[in-house]
Design a protein around this motif. Structure first.
Motif, PDB file in Angstrom:
ATOM      1  N   TRP A  57      -0.825  19.008  60.085  1.00 43.43           N
ATOM      2  CA  TRP A  57       0.148  19.955  60.631  1.00 43.43           C
ATOM      3  C   TRP A  57      -0.566  20.852  61.634  1.00 43.43           C
ATOM      4  O   TRP A  57      -1.647  21.352  61.363  1.00 43.43           O
ATOM      5  CB  TRP A  57       0.754  20.808  59.527  1.00 43.43           C
ATOM      6  N   THR A  58       0.054  21.044  62.805  1.00 42.21           N
ATOM      7  CA  THR A  58      -0.526  21.932  63.825  1.00 42.21           C
ATOM      8  C   THR A  58       0.534  22.915  64.304  1.00 42.21           C
ATOM      9  O   THR A  58       1.734  22.692  64.146  1.00 42.21           O
ATOM     10  CB  THR A  58      -1.046  21.135  65.038  1.00 42.21           C
ATOM     11  N   ASP A  59       0.057  23.998  64.928  1.00 40.19           N
ATOM     12  CA  ASP A  59       0.978  24.958  65.527  1.00 40.19           C
ATOM     13  C   ASP A  59       1.191  24.595  66.991  1.00 40.19           C
ATOM     14  O   ASP A  59       0.746  23.547  67.449  1.00 40.19           O
ATOM     15  CB  ASP A  59       0.460  26.391  65.352  1.00 40.19           C
ATOM     16  N   ARG A  60       1.837  25.450  67.752  1.00 40.38           N
ATOM     17  CA  ARG A  60       2.140  25.148  69.161  1.00 40.38           C
ATOM     18  C   ARG A  60       0.891  25.021  70.033  1.00 40.38           C
ATOM     19  O   ARG A  60       0.893  24.320  71.026  1.00 40.38           O
ATOM     20  CB  ARG A  60       3.050  26.231  69.743  1.00 40.38           C
ATOM     21  N   PRO A  68      -1.499  19.487  72.115  1.00 42.40           N
ATOM     22  CA  PRO A  68      -0.407  19.327  73.085  1.00 42.40           C
ATOM     23  C   PRO A  68      -0.878  19.327  74.543  1.00 42.40           C
ATOM     24  O   PRO A  68      -0.249  18.703  75.395  1.00 42.40           O
ATOM     25  CB  PRO A  68       0.502  20.526  72.821  1.00 42.40           C
ATOM     26  N   ASP A  69      -2.012  19.998  74.834  1.00 42.08           N
ATOM     27  CA  ASP A  69      -2.516  20.014  76.210  1.00 42.08           C
ATOM     28  C   ASP A  69      -3.346  18.772  76.537  1.00 42.08           C
ATOM     29  O   ASP A  69      -3.883  18.654  77.640  1.00 42.08           O
ATOM     30  CB  ASP A  69      -3.327  21.282  76.469  1.00 42.08           C
ATOM     31  N   GLY A  70      -3.482  17.845  75.585  1.00 43.74           N
ATOM     32  CA  GLY A  70      -4.208  16.593  75.819  1.00 43.74           C
ATOM     33  C   GLY A  70      -5.669  16.636  75.424  1.00 43.74           C
ATOM     34  O   GLY A  70      -6.353  15.610  75.492  1.00 43.74           O
ATOM     35  N   ILE A  82       4.064  17.746  62.731  1.00 40.85           N
ATOM     36  CA  ILE A  82       3.128  16.756  62.208  1.00 40.85           C
ATOM     37  C   ILE A  82       2.493  16.022  63.380  1.00 40.85           C
ATOM     38  O   ILE A  82       3.172  15.611  64.320  1.00 40.85           O
ATOM     39  CB  ILE A  82       3.851  15.750  61.289  1.00 40.85           C
ATOM     40  N   VAL A  83       1.174  15.868  63.310  1.00 41.52           N
ATOM     41  CA  VAL A  83       0.423  15.192  64.374  1.00 41.52           C
ATOM     42  C   VAL A  83      -0.453  14.117  63.722  1.00 41.52           C
ATOM     43  O   VAL A  83      -1.070  14.370  62.687  1.00 41.52           O
ATOM     44  CB  VAL A  83      -0.463  16.212  65.129  1.00 41.52           C
TER      45      VAL A  83
END
Length: 193
Positions: free
Chosen positions: A122-125, A98-100, A66-67
């Motif tokens: 919801w996001t993946d990796r 995740p990488d900003g 969750i984001v």
């Protein structure tokens, strides 16, 4: 009056019998082998398919997260063309990967929400939008049903293939019978010489 009890003779194709033909024995072995392969094969394929689905869904639960996101535009109302159902509509949101890097995409939100409203996605990796993973109970249910359907399909395929082989054997048996009758038969009904 004498009464006799008449029943089925089981496994007659495999017993010694003056009426038994080689094709009867082959037919019986095909049927027996098909049932054994169908039982064992469907069990193995069903368990493998169920396990594969369970592992895939478990991996999805582990990879998805969750984001927090922010609504970039006002969400349309319930009656718009972008309404999913009575409680959700499609709208554009922005979140941080995740990488900003800042990302945008469309997800379902409550109708009439204003721009800047915080929502969760919801996001993946890699930070791409994705759907919510199934709960463990729902995932187990889906794995069991997938395994069951694959097992039934495998058994059906094996038994269907065996049926086709047996139909072909029966046709060949009838063709041989016709050939034998053609050799024996004459215009008067039987051959005399």
């Amino acid at each position: 009056m004498v009464w006799s009890r008449r029943g089925r003779v089981r496994m007659w194709r495999l017993r010694r019998n003056p009426l038994r033909r080689r094709s009867d024995v082959v037919d019986a072995w095909i049927l027996l082998a098909a049932w054994l392969i169908a039982l064992a094969g469907s069990l193995i394929t069903g368990l493998a398919a169920g396990s594969a689905v369970d592992h895939r869904l478990e991996r999805q639960r582990a990879e998805r997260r969750i984001v927090p996101a922010v609504l970039t535009v006002n969400a349309p109302g319930r009656t718009s063309a972008s309404a999913v159902d009575d409680s959700h509509v499609w709208a554009t949101v922005r979140w941080t990967a995740p990488d900003g890097s800042a990302r945008t995409g469309r997800t379902t939100v409550h109708p009439g929400a204003r721009a800047g409203t915080p929502v969760t996605v919801w996001t993946d990796r890699q930070g791409r939008l994705t759907s919510e993973p199934l709960a463990p109970g729902d995932a187990a249910f889906q794995a069991v049903w997938t395994g069951t359907l694959v097992a039934l399909a495998a058994a059906g395929a094996v038994l269907g293939g065996a049926h086709l082989v047996r139909v072909r054997l029966e046709r060949r048996r009838l063709e041989r019978w016709d050939e034998e009758w053609a050799r024996v038969d004459s215009p008067r009904g039987w051959r005399t010489g």
